[in-house]
Design a protein around this motif. Structure first.
Motif: not given
Length: 129
Positions: A71, A74, A77-78
């Protein structure tokens, strides 16, 4: 993490490939354990490993901890995808400064770890019998 015990680098050698990697891993766990910007599951995992109550291999196999790691990856990365070019350049500069501080801290920890132990019976201080 309990105040009375923290694992040593040697206890991470089951996953680390060498003492340098173990040192860096323990430092990373300390950072995660104290990072209020991270979720509670990640901090809990780091504290549990550092205290020795959870083996690092077991932590990597615990679904709750692996989900928290994925999580966070992620989210990172976002956030990176959403940065402008100027923000990326600023992040690179900040990372360079942070990395230099981390390297200095690592050098200090290595020196402390590798320093000869005084009072080991080999030689002595001037004036001792």
């Amino acid at each position: 993490m309990t105040a009375d015990r923290e694992i040593q680098d040697e206890e991470l050698m089951g996953i680390a490939q060498d003492p340098e990697q173990a040192l860096r891993l323990r430092r990373s766990l300390r950072t995660i354990a104290g990072a209020t910007s991270l979720g509670p599951d990640l901090r809990e995992m780091a504290r549990a490993v550092l205290s020795g109550s959870v083996d690092i291999k077991d932590a990597f196999q615990d679904p709750r901890y692996t989900e928290a790691v994925f999580q966070r990856m992620h989210e990172m990365h976002r956030a990176a995808d959403d940065q402008t070019y100027a923000e990326r350049q600023q992040s690179k500069a900040h990372f360079g400064e942070w990395d230099a501080r981390q390297q200095a801290d690592l050098d200090r920890e290595r020196a402390e770890r590798d320093a000869p132990v005084h009072g080991s019976g080999r030689g002595g201080r001037t004036g001792q019998r």
